[in-house]
Structure formats: structure tokens, C-alpha cells
Design a protein around this motif. Structure first.
Motif, PDB file in Angstrom:
ATOM      1  N   VAL A   1       0.920  -1.455   0.119  1.00  0.00           N
ATOM      2  CA  VAL A   1      -0.102  -0.190   0.164  1.00  0.00           C
ATOM      3  C   VAL A   1       0.724   1.505   0.147  1.00  0.00           C
ATOM      4  CG1 VAL A   1      -0.102  -0.581   2.237  1.00  0.00           C
ATOM      5  CG2 VAL A   1      -2.025   0.987   1.322  1.00  0.00           C
ATOM      6  N   GLY A   2       0.442   2.686  -0.879  1.00  0.00           N
ATOM      7  CA  GLY A   2       1.540   3.534  -1.054  1.00  0.00           C
ATOM      8  C   GLY A   2       0.506   4.418  -0.317  1.00  0.00           C
ATOM      9  N   VAL A   3       1.713   5.442   0.765  1.00  0.00           N
ATOM     10  CA  VAL A   3       1.068   6.655   1.509  1.00  0.00           C
ATOM     11  C   VAL A   3       1.769   7.903   0.418  1.00  0.00           C
ATOM     12  CG1 VAL A   3       0.140   7.549   3.315  1.00  0.00           C
ATOM     13  CG2 VAL A   3       0.542   5.156   3.517  1.00  0.00           C
TER      14      VAL A   3
ATOM     15  N   ALA B   1      -5.859  11.011   9.778  1.00  0.00           N
ATOM     16  CA  ALA B   1      -6.874  10.312  10.209  1.00  0.00           C
ATOM     17  C   ALA B   1      -6.854   9.475   9.143  1.00  0.00           C
ATOM     18  CB  ALA B   1      -7.985  11.407  10.894  1.00  0.00           C
ATOM     19  N   ILE B   2      -7.064   9.964   8.240  1.00  0.00           N
ATOM     20  CA  ILE B   2      -6.942   9.218   7.167  1.00  0.00           C
ATOM     21  C   ILE B   2      -6.541   8.024   6.918  1.00  0.00           C
ATOM     22  CG2 ILE B   2      -7.271   9.465   4.157  1.00  0.00           C
ATOM     23  CD1 ILE B   2      -7.799  12.293   4.048  1.00  0.00           C
ATOM     24  N   ILE B   3      -4.945   8.032   7.171  1.00  0.00           N
ATOM     25  CA  ILE B   3      -3.942   6.592   7.577  1.00  0.00           C
ATOM     26  C   ILE B   3      -4.889   6.129   7.911  1.00  0.00           C
ATOM     27  CG2 ILE B   3      -1.805   6.727   8.023  1.00  0.00           C
ATOM     28  CD1 ILE B   3      -1.329   9.399   6.370  1.00  0.00           C
ATOM     29  N   GLU B   4      -4.892   6.672   9.254  1.00  0.00           N
ATOM     30  CA  GLU B   4      -5.324   5.723  10.767  1.00  0.00           C
ATOM     31  C   GLU B   4      -6.455   4.670  10.190  1.00  0.00           C
ATOM     32  OE1 GLU B   4      -5.608   7.619  14.331  1.00  0.00           O
ATOM     33  OE2 GLU B   4      -6.383   5.117  15.088  1.00  0.00           O
ATOM     34  N   ALA B   5      -7.325   5.707   9.902  1.00  0.00           N
ATOM     35  CA  ALA B   5      -9.066   5.206   9.034  1.00  0.00           C
ATOM     36  C   ALA B   5      -8.609   3.824   8.098  1.00  0.00           C
ATOM     37  CB  ALA B   5      -9.705   5.924   8.693  1.00  0.00           C
ATOM     38  N   ALA B   6      -7.495   3.859   7.064  1.00  0.00           N
ATOM     39  CA  ALA B   6      -7.852   3.552   6.165  1.00  0.00           C
ATOM     40  C   ALA B   6      -6.597   1.747   6.177  1.00  0.00           C
ATOM     41  CB  ALA B   6      -6.794   3.714   5.034  1.00  0.00           C
TER      42      ALA B   6
ATOM     43  N   ILE C   1      -2.337  -2.396  -3.001  1.00  0.00           N
ATOM     44  CA  ILE C   1      -4.208  -1.926  -3.207  1.00  0.00           C
ATOM     45  C   ILE C   1      -3.860  -0.260  -3.539  1.00  0.00           C
ATOM     46  CG2 ILE C   1      -5.260  -3.722  -1.281  1.00  0.00           C
ATOM     47  CD1 ILE C   1      -4.590  -1.785   0.846  1.00  0.00           C
ATOM     48  N   GLY C   2      -2.526  -0.527  -3.950  1.00  0.00           N
ATOM     49  CA  GLY C   2      -2.844   1.685  -4.210  1.00  0.00           C
ATOM     50  C   GLY C   2      -2.033   2.072  -3.290  1.00  0.00           C
ATOM     51  N   ASP C   3      -3.007   3.694  -3.780  1.00  0.00           N
ATOM     52  CA  ASP C   3      -2.830   4.440  -2.437  1.00  0.00           C
ATOM     53  C   ASP C   3      -3.863   4.571  -1.665  1.00  0.00           C
ATOM     54  OD1 ASP C   3       0.114   4.405  -3.593  1.00  0.00           O
ATOM     55  OD2 ASP C   3      -0.247   6.128  -4.544  1.00  0.00           O
ATOM     56  N   ILE C   4      -2.981   5.549  -0.082  1.00  0.00           N
ATOM     57  CA  ILE C   4      -4.284   5.992   0.607  1.00  0.00           C
ATOM     58  C   ILE C   4      -4.540   7.283  -0.357  1.00  0.00           C
ATOM     59  CG2 ILE C   4      -5.404   6.573   2.958  1.00  0.00           C
ATOM     60  CD1 ILE C   4      -4.054   3.400   2.474  1.00  0.00           C
ATOM     61  N   ALA C   5      -5.950   7.529  -0.339  1.00  0.00           N
ATOM     62  CA  ALA C   5      -6.366   9.214  -0.201  1.00  0.00           C
ATOM     63  C   ALA C   5      -5.846  10.077   0.362  1.00  0.00           C
ATOM     64  CB  ALA C   5      -7.401   9.153  -1.147  1.00  0.00           C
ATOM     65  N   ILE C   6      -4.909  10.096   0.720  1.00  0.00           N
ATOM     66  CA  ILE C   6      -4.699  12.061   2.136  1.00  0.00           C
ATOM     67  C   ILE C   6      -5.067  12.726   1.638  1.00  0.00           C
ATOM     68  CG2 ILE C   6      -2.871   9.856   2.729  1.00  0.00           C
ATOM     69  CD1 ILE C   6      -1.480  13.611   1.343  1.00  0.00           C
ATOM     70  N   ASN C   7      -5.108  13.997   2.486  1.00  0.00           N
ATOM     71  CA  ASN C   7      -5.785  14.797   2.061  1.00  0.00           C
ATOM     72  C   ASN C   7      -4.218  16.142   2.049  1.00  0.00           C
ATOM     73  OD1 ASN C   7      -5.932  18.204   2.552  1.00  0.00           O
ATOM     74  ND2 ASN C   7      -7.987  17.725   3.090  1.00  0.00           N
ATOM     75  N   THR C   8      -3.404  16.359   1.130  1.00  0.00           N
ATOM     76  CA  THR C   8      -2.188  16.439   0.686  1.00  0.00           C
ATOM     77  C   THR C   8      -2.045  18.111   1.881  1.00  0.00           C
ATOM     78  OG1 THR C   8      -0.398  16.976  -0.143  1.00  0.00           O
ATOM     79  CG2 THR C   8      -1.880  17.902  -0.950  1.00  0.00           C
ATOM     80  N   PHE C   9      -3.129  18.419   1.590  1.00  0.00           N
ATOM     81  CA  PHE C   9      -3.533  20.353   2.212  1.00  0.00           C
ATOM     82  C   PHE C   9      -3.630  20.253   3.810  1.00  0.00           C
ATOM     83  CE2 PHE C   9      -5.477  20.223  -2.089  1.00  0.00           C
ATOM     84  CZ  PHE C   9      -4.837  21.077  -2.441  1.00  0.00           C
TER      85      PHE C   9
ATOM     86  N   LEU D   1       3.007   6.618  12.682  1.00  0.00           N
ATOM     87  CA  LEU D   1       2.238   6.558  13.593  1.00  0.00           C
ATOM     88  C   LEU D   1       0.689   6.544  13.172  1.00  0.00           C
ATOM     89  CD1 LEU D   1       2.100   7.987  16.743  1.00  0.00           C
ATOM     90  CD2 LEU D   1       1.401   9.895  15.507  1.00  0.00           C
ATOM     91  N   PRO D   2       0.134   7.298  12.280  1.00  0.00           N
ATOM     92  CA  PRO D   2      -1.174   6.598  12.312  1.00  0.00           C
ATOM     93  C   PRO D   2      -1.517   5.025  12.434  1.00  0.00           C
ATOM     94  CG  PRO D   2      -0.711   7.973  10.865  1.00  0.00           C
ATOM     95  CD  PRO D   2       0.291   8.460  11.609  1.00  0.00           C
TER      96      PRO D   2
END
Ligand code: MN
Ligand code: MN
Length: 318
Positions: free
Chosen positions: A41-43, A104-109, A89-97, A131-132
Motif C-alpha cells: 500500500v502506498g501513502v 486520521a485518513i491513514i489510520e482509518a485506512a 491495493i494502491g495508495d491512500i487518498a490523503i488530504n495533502t492540504f 504514527l497513524p
């Protein structure tokens, strides 16, 4: 195509290695971790970096350079695709802003990946992302042991006043009880600090700190025998910051430090994790733009394959 039971990397005799879609190791890309034993998985996250940015491009470049990797490990005889179901499984759609929202998005994923009883093998991204991931792992496994390869301890209390950044994840993780400090080792620490006692805090928590100087001119196989004894039978997370390696081998990173580990030592560390109860692993801080040769991402891709080769359940051919 293959008639094997488990997903296989696309072979060089089926599609030229320079062709096709660039998934990790030319594995199938799937939508979720359901049914997988291990997921790449990519982040693509680098808004926690303090110096050179660019690790957001790490996952894509690692996938690109991974196209040369074949499915069998000729040194260790590991045959990970003969006994584990693995996919990208592709990348996590983080919010780069927004760093906080991204964490939080990473932890949920990762909650979702772990709920599928799948082990995450992560391509970073800067070191903030551990950390997440550790927060999610804690809900499944409780506190984990850690093998942490890095030029830096990443235990700052804050960076520019911020409590979450790529230099703070292991401070936060220890404070939050996500790590058993007595089952943690940091390998490759070196260079300059803000204070002469910068590496004392982890040691005071019970972490074993192995500086780069302690590794110079040596095989790290004996060290890893001690690490396996220290970490014992409980769950372990392996986190490998590519800047643990010397910038001669891995210049494509945000905070390079001279006098680092060799590629051989990096391989010894990862291969030395065989026998530990790995519940996940990451390879972070690849910033491809600073290495036009591509060797940093090539090295990262190979280290990720080596990590897969030491996951529990991998078969070894005689
Ligand atoms: Mn780091
Ligand atoms: Mn580092």
C-alpha cells in the motif's frame, strides 16, 4: 498466465519488464485488502517533512523501479508468492492540504486493512505516516515491538511547535503506549543534533539505540541475533527510513546524513527479522527527485521485497 493458487508477479516472459501498468512488483492491483495475507500500500504523503520535500512521489517511483524484481529470493530461498496471497491495493487518498486530517485518513485506512486480517507493507511517504499506522495496529495487537532503521531517532517532542511531523512519530507512539520500549531497537542513528543528549531520551525509555558508528565495518547478523532475542515472541513492526542507508547508496531522500549503513547491512537487518512475528512494515522517506539514477527507489523496492520474504507464513525452498 499462471495456474498457481496465489497471485504471481507478472513475468518478464509474459510482458517485457519495461511494459505494462506499474504496480508493486507487477502484482495485480485490487480494490481492498479483503482476501489478502499481505497488501502493498502506498501513502503519498510528505507534508510532515522538515527539509527537502518530495516523498509524496515515493510510492509511484518505488512501483516503477520494482518492475525488475523476480519472485524468488536467491540468497534466502524465500518463495513468498508460493504461500501468501499478495497484491497492490494502491495508495491512500490523503488530504495533502491538511496534515491532521491526513493522519486520521491513514489510520482509518489501516483499520480497514487490519480488519481484513491482512498485513500492510507500506511504501512511504515521510516518516510521519508510521504514527497513524501504529495507532491502527495498537487496536488489533496492543503495544508492539519495533525494529527502526534510521539516521534519526524521530523522537523530537515537537518540530516548529507541531507535535506531529516526520521527526516526532516515535515520541508520540511511546507516549501513547503504542510501543513496548523494551522491545524496540533503533539502528543507524548518527550525525548532528540540537543537543548532545538527543539520543538519550529513547535509551531512558528502555529502547536499545545502535548508532551508525557501532555498525561501521561490521556484519550486522550478530546484532540481529541479539535483536531477535530482545524482541522475543510478541508482535513486531519493522520501519525502515531509507536515510538509514548512506547517501552514497540512497541520495533520494529529504534529510541525508553521511556515514550511514551499507546496502549489505540493510539487507542483513531485514533478513535478520526472519522469525519475528511481523505484523506489518514500512519503507519511508524515498524522495525520488534527489536521485536521478533511480537507485534510491530501486533499493527501496528491493528492501520491500526482502521484508515480504521475512513475513510469517513465507515458505523457503530447500
Ligand atoms: Mn525517520
Ligand atoms: Mn531519517
Amino acid at each position: 498466465m499462471t495456474d498457481k493458487k496465489f497471485n504471481q508477479p507478472l513475468g518478464g516472459n509474459e510482458m517485457p519488464r519495461f511494459g505494462g501498468i506499474a504496480t508493486m512488483m507487477r502484482l495485480p492491483q485490487v480494490a481492498s485488502a479483503a482476501g489478502l495475507d499481505v497488501a502493498f500500500v502506498g501513502v503519498p504523503f510528505d507534508i510532515g517533512t522538515s527539509n527537502r520535500p518530495g516523498a509524496r512521489f515515493g510510492p509511484r517511483q518505488i512501483r516503477c523501479e520494482s518492475c525488475l524484481i523476480r519472485p524468488y529470493n536467491m540468497a534466502t530461498r524465500a518463495a513468498p508468492f508460493d504461500s501468501l496471497q499478495v497484491a497492490d491495493i494502491g495508495d491512500i487518498a490523503i488530504n495533502t492540504f491538511n496534515l491532521q486530517k491526513s493522519v486520521a485518513i491513514i489510520e482509518a485506512a489501516y483499520d480497514e486493512i487490519l480488519a481484513a486480517d491482512c498485513k500492510p507493507l507500506t511504501m512511504g511517504g515521510d516518516h510521519t505516516i508510521s504514527l497513524p499506522i501504529l495507532r491502527a495496529l495498537n487496536k488489533q495487537h496492543g503495544p508492539v515491538g519495533i525494529v527502526h532503521v534510521d539516521a534519526h531517532a524521530d523522537i523530537n517532542d515537537h518540530m516548529f511547535g507541531e507535535r506531529i511531523a516526520h521527526g516526532t512519530p516515535f515520541r508520540r507512539a511511546i507516549e501513547e503506549g503504542l510501543i513496548e520500549p523494551k522491545r524496540m531497537v533503533q539502528i543507524g542513528l548518527r550525525a548532528t543534533g540540537y543537543a548532545a543528549d538527543d539520543f538519550d531520551w529513547p535509551a531512558e525509555q528502555g529502547v536499545r539505540v545502535v548508532t551508525a558508528e557501532e555498525c561501521w565495518y561490521k556484519s550486522l547478523a550478530p546484532l540481529m541475533a541479539q535483536v531477535r532475542e530482545q524482541l522475543g515472541a510478541g508482535p513486531v513492526y519493522l520501519t525502515f527510513d531509507i536515510d538509514g542507508l548512506d547517501p552514497a547508496f540512497a541520495s533520494g531522500t529529504g534529510t541525508p546524513e553521511i556515514g550511514g549503513l551499507s546496502i549489505q547491512q540493510g539487507l542483513e537487518i531485514v533478513r535478520g527479522c526472519r522469525g519475528l512475528d511481523l505484523v506489518g512494515a514500512d519503507l519511508v522517506e524515498v524522495a525520488p527527485a534527489y536521485d536521478p539514477s533511480g537507485n534510491t527507489a530501486l533499493t527501496a523496492a528491493n528492501l520491500l521485497f526482502e521484508m515480504l520474504c521475512v513475513f510469517p507464513g513465507v515458505e523457503y525452498r530447500a
